[in-house]
Design an enzyme around this catalytic site. Structure first.
Site, mmCIF file in Angstrom:
data_model
loop_
_atom_site.group_PDB
_atom_site.id
_atom_site.type_symbol
_atom_site.label_atom_id
_atom_site.label_comp_id
_atom_site.label_asym_id
_atom_site.label_seq_id
_atom_site.Cartn_x
_atom_site.Cartn_y
_atom_site.Cartn_z
ATOM 1 N N ASN A 9 0.760 -0.939 -0.069
ATOM 2 C CA ASN A 9 0.015 -0.061 -0.110
ATOM 3 C C ASN A 9 0.922 1.245 0.023
ATOM 4 O O ASN A 9 1.563 1.580 1.147
ATOM 5 C CB ASN A 9 -0.899 -0.155 1.142
ATOM 6 C CG ASN A 9 -1.724 1.253 1.545
ATOM 7 O OD1 ASN A 9 -1.758 2.102 0.389
ATOM 8 N ND2 ASN A 9 -2.441 1.300 2.654
ATOM 9 N N TRP A 10 1.085 1.852 -1.308
ATOM 10 C CA TRP A 10 2.048 2.894 -1.243
ATOM 11 C C TRP A 10 1.423 4.282 -0.759
ATOM 12 O O TRP A 10 1.993 5.267 -0.661
ATOM 13 C CB TRP A 10 2.438 3.252 -2.763
ATOM 14 C CG TRP A 10 3.472 2.267 -3.279
ATOM 15 C CD1 TRP A 10 3.899 1.228 -2.552
ATOM 16 C CD2 TRP A 10 3.958 2.170 -4.502
ATOM 17 N NE1 TRP A 10 5.063 0.528 -3.252
ATOM 18 C CE2 TRP A 10 5.101 1.316 -4.440
ATOM 19 C CE3 TRP A 10 4.020 3.059 -5.461
ATOM 20 C CZ2 TRP A 10 5.887 0.822 -5.364
ATOM 21 C CZ3 TRP A 10 5.130 3.003 -6.663
ATOM 22 C CH2 TRP A 10 6.031 1.934 -6.701
ATOM 23 N N LYS A 11 0.075 4.303 -0.414
ATOM 24 C CA LYS A 11 -0.472 5.424 0.283
ATOM 25 C C LYS A 11 -0.280 6.723 -0.809
ATOM 26 O O LYS A 11 0.040 6.570 -1.979
ATOM 27 C CB LYS A 11 -0.005 5.706 1.573
ATOM 28 C CG LYS A 11 -0.329 4.559 2.498
ATOM 29 C CD LYS A 11 -0.035 4.621 4.163
ATOM 30 C CE LYS A 11 -0.407 3.385 4.820
ATOM 31 N NZ LYS A 11 -0.603 3.507 6.191
ATOM 32 N N HIS A 25 -9.968 1.495 4.198
ATOM 33 C CA HIS A 25 -8.601 1.537 4.994
ATOM 34 C C HIS A 25 -9.120 2.495 6.089
ATOM 35 O O HIS A 25 -9.553 3.600 5.821
ATOM 36 C CB HIS A 25 -7.588 2.198 4.172
ATOM 37 C CG HIS A 25 -6.146 2.219 4.749
ATOM 38 N ND1 HIS A 25 -5.840 3.064 5.573
ATOM 39 C CD2 HIS A 25 -5.219 1.221 4.658
ATOM 40 C CE1 HIS A 25 -4.579 2.661 6.273
ATOM 41 N NE2 HIS A 25 -4.521 1.668 5.611
ATOM 42 N N GLU A 41 -7.519 5.019 7.243
ATOM 43 C CA GLU A 41 -6.995 6.340 6.882
ATOM 44 C C GLU A 41 -8.355 7.003 6.262
ATOM 45 O O GLU A 41 -8.412 8.190 6.273
ATOM 46 C CB GLU A 41 -6.003 6.252 6.303
ATOM 47 C CG GLU A 41 -4.544 6.325 7.002
ATOM 48 C CD GLU A 41 -3.379 5.564 6.573
ATOM 49 O OE1 GLU A 41 -3.297 5.602 5.173
ATOM 50 O OE2 GLU A 41 -2.556 5.192 7.438
ATOM 51 N N GLU A 69 -6.074 -4.895 10.229
ATOM 52 C CA GLU A 69 -5.135 -3.469 10.559
ATOM 53 C C GLU A 69 -5.429 -2.847 11.803
ATOM 54 O O GLU A 69 -6.255 -1.864 11.633
ATOM 55 C CB GLU A 69 -5.082 -2.582 9.215
ATOM 56 C CG GLU A 69 -4.749 -3.391 8.114
ATOM 57 C CD GLU A 69 -3.960 -2.179 7.147
ATOM 58 O OE1 GLU A 69 -3.066 -2.440 6.659
ATOM 59 O OE2 GLU A 69 -4.523 -1.199 6.799
ATOM 60 N N GLY A 83 1.953 2.192 10.729
ATOM 61 C CA GLY A 83 3.017 3.256 10.788
ATOM 62 C C GLY A 83 3.643 3.640 11.957
ATOM 63 O O GLY A 83 4.201 4.831 12.128
ATOM 64 N N SER A 135 2.669 -2.128 10.312
ATOM 65 C CA SER A 135 4.088 -2.205 10.634
ATOM 66 C C SER A 135 4.396 -3.539 10.373
ATOM 67 O O SER A 135 5.594 -3.885 11.153
ATOM 68 C CB SER A 135 4.273 -1.903 12.263
ATOM 69 O OG SER A 135 4.067 -0.563 12.420
ATOM 70 N N GLY A 194 2.494 -1.131 4.331
ATOM 71 C CA GLY A 194 2.596 0.336 4.030
ATOM 72 C C GLY A 194 3.940 0.603 3.646
ATOM 73 O O GLY A 194 4.533 0.486 2.742
ATOM 74 N N GLY A 195 4.523 1.265 4.779
ATOM 75 C CA GLY A 195 5.888 1.797 4.521
ATOM 76 C C GLY A 195 6.856 0.914 4.001
ATOM 77 O O GLY A 195 7.969 1.508 3.226
#
Ligand code: PGA
Length: 250
Positions: free
Chosen positions: A11-13, A97, A99, A167, A173, A212, A233-234
């Site tokens: 997930n590159w956001k 998601h 977010e 999640e 994150g 994470s 993600g990251g």
């Protein structure tokens, strides 16, 4: 019965300009040289979907998006539809998601309608659920995530390819992850909720863990009961880290 292939989805956001395409190209090249046990997806910002789809064409990397509108087209400034995402080469989409739930007030019902829109366009949805820290501390995790599953998974998912992603919001994150026991408890409860909601179809769709995930913890998380992959993600932004997580799936 052979277990379904796990799914590792990046997930590159809202990260990535043109040069980021090269990271996807590196992932694709590595998987061509040595195929992975897992299915591999990169869910990119809408602006990169078409470039990524071209860059990984013919390789074992699925390109996806991170959100869609419920309608196929219309006067919805700033939005993109499932049909547009598919037209750009997307084959998957992350929906609901946390977010989007927190920043845009997206509800379970809206997520379910978006899932229907995704299916209409032939996209494979990854539907996200997860509890806040306050909910976990109040002992409400399982109640919250099972209610989210019930409200966010439309009946139309039965018989189609989709995934659920667990999640925990406090793990996204932050570098924090639940214990393996906590992950298993959530995934087992989600499996039961999916079966209650969708019947037989709810028994086979993979349940991804997200929050994470990194090269150092991926192998043990992926071995946990009812964990059918990861939403990353990251650590999905750099090819080397993402590939290490893909390889941890076997
Ligand atoms: P993270 O994000 O891996 O950076 O914690 C996961 C996600 O939000 O999907």
């Amino acid at each position: 019965m052979t277990a379904p292939r796990p799914l590792i989805a990046g997930n590159w956001k809202m990260f990535g300009l043109g040069p980021a395409v090269d990271e996807a190209r590196q992932v694709a090249a590595a998987l061509t040289a040595r195929p992975a046990a897992a299915r591999v997806a990169i869910c990119a910002p809408a602006t990169l979907v078409e470039r990524l789809a071209r860059a990984v064409e013919g390789c074992d990397v699925i390109v996806g998006g991170q959100d869609i509108h419920t309608e196929a087209c219309g006067a919805f400034t700033g939005d993109i539809s499932a049909e547009m995402l598919a037209d750009a080469g997307g084959r998957m989409v992350i929906l609901g998601h946390s977010e989007r739930r927190s920043a845009y007030g997206e509800s379970d019902a809206l997520t379910a309608t978006k899932a229907e829109a995704a299916l209409r366009a032939g996209l494979e949805p990854i539907i996200c659920v997860g509890e806040t820290l306050a909910e976990r501390e109040a002992g409400r995790t399982l109640e919250v995530i099972c209610r989210q599953v019930q409200g966010s998974l439309p009946p139309a998912l039965a018989g189609t390819a989709f995934a659920v992603a667990y999640e925990p919001i406090w793990a996204i994150g932050t570098g924090l992850t639940p214990t393996l026991d906590q992950i298993e408890a959530s995934h087992v409860a989600l499996r039961a909720a999916m079966a209650r909601t969708l019947g037989e179809a709810g028994r086979s769709a993979p349940i991804l863990y997200g929050g994470s995930v990194k090269p150092s913890n991926a192998a043990e998380i992926l071995k946990a009961k009812e964990v059918g992959g990861a939403l990353v993600g990251g650590a999905s932004l750099k090819a080397a880290d993402f590939l290490a997580i893909v390889r941890a799936a076997g």
